[in-house]
Design a protein around this motif. Structure first.
Motif, mmCIF file in Angstrom:
data_model
loop_
_atom_site.group_PDB
_atom_site.id
_atom_site.type_symbol
_atom_site.label_atom_id
_atom_site.label_comp_id
_atom_site.label_asym_id
_atom_site.label_seq_id
_atom_site.Cartn_x
_atom_site.Cartn_y
_atom_site.Cartn_z
ATOM 1 N N THR A 193 44.943 28.870 41.195
ATOM 2 C CA THR A 193 44.395 28.794 39.821
ATOM 3 C C THR A 193 44.949 29.836 38.871
ATOM 4 O O THR A 193 44.304 30.189 37.878
ATOM 5 C CB THR A 193 42.844 28.851 39.790
ATOM 6 N N GLY A 194 46.144 30.344 39.145
ATOM 7 C CA GLY A 194 46.813 31.141 38.124
ATOM 8 C C GLY A 194 47.286 30.235 37.005
ATOM 9 O O GLY A 194 47.259 29.003 37.118
ATOM 10 N N PRO A 195 47.733 30.801 35.885
ATOM 11 C CA PRO A 195 48.178 29.972 34.766
ATOM 12 C C PRO A 195 49.498 29.275 35.062
ATOM 13 O O PRO A 195 50.312 29.753 35.848
ATOM 14 C CB PRO A 195 48.327 30.978 33.614
ATOM 15 N N LEU A 226 53.729 38.022 33.899
ATOM 16 C CA LEU A 226 52.288 38.054 33.633
ATOM 17 C C LEU A 226 51.561 36.917 34.343
ATOM 18 O O LEU A 226 50.424 37.088 34.817
ATOM 19 C CB LEU A 226 52.014 37.978 32.123
ATOM 20 N N ARG A 227 52.201 35.770 34.448
ATOM 21 C CA ARG A 227 51.535 34.641 35.119
ATOM 22 C C ARG A 227 51.362 34.919 36.609
ATOM 23 O O ARG A 227 50.333 34.584 37.203
ATOM 24 C CB ARG A 227 52.323 33.355 34.887
ATOM 25 N N TRP A 228 52.371 35.561 37.228
ATOM 26 C CA TRP A 228 52.218 35.893 38.640
ATOM 27 C C TRP A 228 51.173 36.998 38.837
ATOM 28 O O TRP A 228 50.417 36.975 39.818
ATOM 29 C CB TRP A 228 53.553 36.307 39.252
ATOM 30 N N GLU A 229 51.121 37.939 37.935
ATOM 31 C CA GLU A 229 50.089 38.975 38.041
ATOM 32 C C GLU A 229 48.698 38.353 37.956
ATOM 33 O O GLU A 229 47.781 38.728 38.704
ATOM 34 C CB GLU A 229 50.267 40.017 36.942
ATOM 35 N N ALA A 230 48.535 37.370 37.064
ATOM 36 C CA ALA A 230 47.260 36.663 36.955
ATOM 37 C C ALA A 230 46.951 35.895 38.236
ATOM 38 O O ALA A 230 45.807 35.889 38.720
ATOM 39 C CB ALA A 230 47.293 35.710 35.763
ATOM 40 N N ALA A 231 47.966 35.254 38.810
ATOM 41 C CA ALA A 231 47.761 34.500 40.046
ATOM 42 C C ALA A 231 47.383 35.428 41.204
ATOM 43 O O ALA A 231 46.512 35.091 42.032
ATOM 44 C CB ALA A 231 49.018 33.712 40.390
#
Length: 825
Positions: free
Chosen positions: A286-288, A342-347
């Motif tokens: 459910t990451g972006p 940033l998307r991987w950090e969010a994931a």
């Protein structure tokens, strides 16, 4: 177009903007919208019931905070070091933590290559596997409907979008580079009716293709999907293991685990068998959207590094995406993709939370969830679950884990049974239901119909996008997918597992909404054309598509134009940000632009979108107005605004959707931006009713018809039987119910016949506090004939009653009007 490099802190885009950068055209927000093509926005939406993780998920508040924190670290280094250095360092940290969270960091030598999407990962794997013009590599995969429509093109080395991941404009379908060639062959894993093919039959097809290619001396890249869009594993790991042992040195294996619905033990087993594994952080985790990682086993990485680096990856990858030791210099640019970072950090923020849940607890919840969902899908005649065979990974993986339990539940929709039997929804009908699920429908036409549960109509939920699944009875069908995600598992197992019932109840509520749409043909009432009453059709149609010439006539209404210009001039201050909902010709937005710094003008009618842009171009401040083609029910501006203009006003607030649009806007705006709300123009509506004796004789032809009267004209055919009485005041700063109901009395001022009611609508466009006055616009009067006229005398008291919904049809009010002569004391 590639983003300008960051050279100072002020150059760094916002977190929301970075989250939609650094990917192909699919990641971009839809034109004039805050959603991408997967229906996701780049900021949290905590009220959305999220069961669509097989497609994409909206970022959570925790993940957004993690991404924002990383952006701040980039901010601190901006100008002190090159962004490529920052990017490589931060991505190496993510690489190390990803391996740790995947439980494979003890397997020395695993290489991780990052990419913008799962599709990009397939492109990279295919290019690494290579091939020559004289002997192209054969790639064997399941049919694209089960893995991704762009995947075959990516595997074949063709551009799969109009924009490459690093921003370069490309020609979709064109070959990326002529030096490496592959042939892609697909194997269906479901029958034409959507039921799964036998595993032995699927395996036999793969074995035949692979062994045939090997006999010709060709290399093979076999793509094993674990799991597919509808929850299948194919070909079986047992089949792939047999082929690997039979054809050593001939076949590479890519496990398409882009759904990331595999346990650490499963991932480790694949890597130990020298299978490359493609993962994304945007499905189960459910990451972006988008975030991909290709895990390459040590022996495979050692062999592939010795080959020339594929030049076709130049538009899709950067040097920092690759581990040290790969000869990327001269082939890849040394630039940053902060969006991917940033998307991987969010994931990873989501993955950290999920890995803290014991596998036994995760499995316990998944068993309970699967049992509840499968039972509901089986019992409800609106649904038919598509069979999903047992998830069998033997003999590669002997130990059982939570990933043996289904987490994707595909199902077809069926119309209520008719004498002709059950008929499935076709693909367009299913797609329409899918789109409506994310909308709060409580303010839409049809929400008050019998059989409509308002809680279900209000619920906003997201399922996996429909997947084509063959045909039934000659009708092409697709399946919706209700999915469990890592985020839902974390929620369900928290608080000692007491949230399990809450998550399951939310899933049942999502299915309730789908059943409501199906069983009441509600999806047709909203957007496809109702088979219901004429009132319902008019109610929907007139709310959106008033003819163009009507808008031109409004420009010539000096009274209306003057009052709105005065109100907007009073309300809009210098530098204000303004949103207009239902902009028409754009004239009111243009008035606002004389002072405002930004104006968004939202219009749904495509003819008016073109016309407003044409007219605004003729005006000095027109360039400050951004005309947006969108539905006002769903649109939100990209940032908070100071003033909202919404003139969807008709007499008695009928026909047009002012109340529904404002209610929906306030709800969405406060969820996104909090309080305070912007100022509305108009601020309030005051409505009054008056009994009349109305002439309906037209040169001897008697016709009791609906009439519209100018509030400033002398009307000889109209006799006022009593003074008007206010029956409703709508204050848009307060919660506003669309239901309007009134009962009141009038004392007759003269003898005559009460045969009509006149509805007066006074629009309070602005409140001028310093002068203790208001700027008003008196709309046209609406005169409706009474079905049963009353003969009255002066002094008689009559009772008037009516009930209708704002935005409803004229007839919906007319048929509910009652006039009664009360007995004298």
């Amino acid at each position: 177009m590639r983003r300008k490099p960051v050279t100072s802190p002020g150059d760094i885009p916002s977190t929301e903007q970075l989250l939609v950068e650094g990917g192909d055209a699919r990641i971009a927000l839809e034109p004039d919208d805050v959603l991408n093509k997967y229906g996701c926005q780049p900021f949290p939406d905590p009220d959305l019931a999220a069961f669509g993780s097989s497609t994409a998920s909206v970022i959570s508040a925790e993940s957004f905070a993690a991404a924002d924190k990383l952006r701040h670290r980039i901010f601190l280094t901006a100008g002190a070091e090159s962004e490529a250095v920052t990017y490589t360092r931060e991505l190496n940290l993510i690489r190390q933590e990803l391996l740790r969270l995947c439980g494979v960091s003890d397997l020395a030598g695993i290489e991780v290559v990052f990419a913008s999407s799962g599709t990009d990962l397939h492109l990279i794997a295919a290019q690494l596997a290579g091939g020559t013009e004289s002997m192209p590599t054969l790639i064997v995969m399941v049919n694209a409907a089960e893995t991704g429509s762009y995947v075959p093109a990516a595997l074949a080395g063709r551009h799969f979008s109009s924009r490459a991941s690093l921003g370069e404009s490309v020609i979709e379908g064109a070959s990326i580079f002529s030096g490496s060639t592959v042939e892609v062959v697909t194997v269906p894993i479901r029958h034409d009716d959507g039921t799964p093919r036998a595993t032995t039959d699927v395996d036999a097809d793969f074995e035949s293709l692979v062994t045939g290619a090997a006999e010709m001396g060709r290399r093979v890249l076999l793509v094993l999907v674990d799991v597919s869009k509808t929850g299948l594993i194919a070909p079986s790991p047992a089949c792939v293991s047999r082929l690997q042992h039979r054809l050593p040195g001939t076949m590479d294996v890519l496990v398409d685990a882009c759904q990331f619905r595999i346990a650490p033990s499963t991932l480790l087993a694949y890597l130990k068998h020298d299978f490359m594994v493609a993962l994304t952080g945007s499905k189960f985790v459910t990451g972006p959207t988008f975030s991909g990682a290709l895990l390459i086993p040590p022996a495979v990485a050692l062999r592939l590094r010795k080959r020339p680096f594929p030049p076709a990856l130049g538009a899709y990858s950067t040097q920092g995406d690759w581990p040290q030791g790969w000869d990327t210099a001269g082939y890849l640019e040394n630039v940053a993709n902060f969006g991917l970072l940033l998307r991987w950090e969010a994931a990873l923020e989501e993955l950290r939370a999920f890995r803290s849940v014991p596998e036994s607890k995760a499995a316990g919840f998944l068993q309970a969830f699967a049992s509840a969902v499968q039972d509901r899908l089986t019992r409800d005649l609106a649904f038919e679950p598509l069979p999903v065979p047992e998830l069998d990974r033997h003999p590669l993986i002997e130990a059982s884990s939570w990933d043996d339990i289904p987490t994707i539940f595909p199902f077809l929709l069926f119309h209520p049974e008719t004498p002709d039997g059950k008929q499935p929804f076709n693909r367009e009908e299913t797609a329409q239901v899918y789109r409506l699920l994310q909308a709060d429908l409580s303010n839409h036409p049809g929400s008050g119909h019998a059989g409509i549960n308002n809680d279900s109509a209000r619920l906003r939920c997201q399922l996996g996008q429909p997947v084509a699944c063959g045909n039934r009875n000659g009708i092409l069908v697709s399946a919706l997918r209700l999915c469990v995600s890592s985020r839902l598992i974390v929620e369900a197992t928290s608080d000692g597992g007491r949230n399990t019932a809450i998550v399951i109840a939310r899933a049942m509520a999502a299915l309730d909404k789908i059943a409501m749409l199906v069983k009441n043909n509600y999806f047709k009432n909203i957007a496809i054309g109702s088979q219901g009453s004429e009132d319902e059709n008019e109610c929907h149609y007139l709310g959106q598509f008033i003819p163009l010439h009507y808008h031109h006539n409004m420009l010539m209404d000096e009274y209306r134009m003057g009052r709105f210009k005065a109100a907007i001039n009073h309300t809009v201050f210098e530098g204000a940000k303004v949103l207009e909902l239902g902009g028409g010709t754009g004239v009111l937005s243009c008035f606002a632009a004389s002072k405002a710094s930004k104006v968004w003008c939202v219009e749904f009618n495509p003819d008016l979108v073109a016309e407003s842009r044409r007219l605004l171009a003729h005006n000095p401040d027109g360039h400050k107005v951004k005309v947006i083609h969108a539905d006002a029910f769903h649109y939100l501006p990209p940032e908070p605004v100071d003033v909202v203009i919404c003139e969807m006003i008709h007499s008695a607030m009928l026909r047009e959707k002012q109340v529904a649009v404002i209610n929906a806007f306030k709800d969405r705006y406060q969820r996104r931006f909090g309080t305070p709300l912007p100022v509305f123009v108009p601020e309030a509506i005051i409505m009054a009713v008056q009994p009349l004796q109305q002439t309906y004789d037209f040169f001897g032809f008697h016709a009791p018809i609906v009439q519209f009267q100018s509030p400033h004209a002398i009307l000889p055919g109209t006799l006022e039987m009593a003074a008007p009485v206010v029956y409703s005041t709508l204050d848009f700063t307060l919660p506003t119910s669309p239901e309007i109901q009134w009962v009141g009395t009038f004392s007759m001022e003269r003898d005559g016949t009460v045969n009509a009611l006149r509805f007066v609508t006074k629009n309070i466009l602005a409140v001028v506090l310093e002068q203790d006055t208001t700027i008003d616009w008196l709309g046209g009067h609406l005169v409706l004939p009474l079905a049963e006229p009353l003969e009255v005398k002066a002094g008689d008291v009559i009772q008037i009653s009516f009930r209708y919904f704002a935005g409803g049809s004229l007839k919906s009010l007319e048929k509910n009007m009652r006039a009664t002569l009360l007995d004298s004391e």
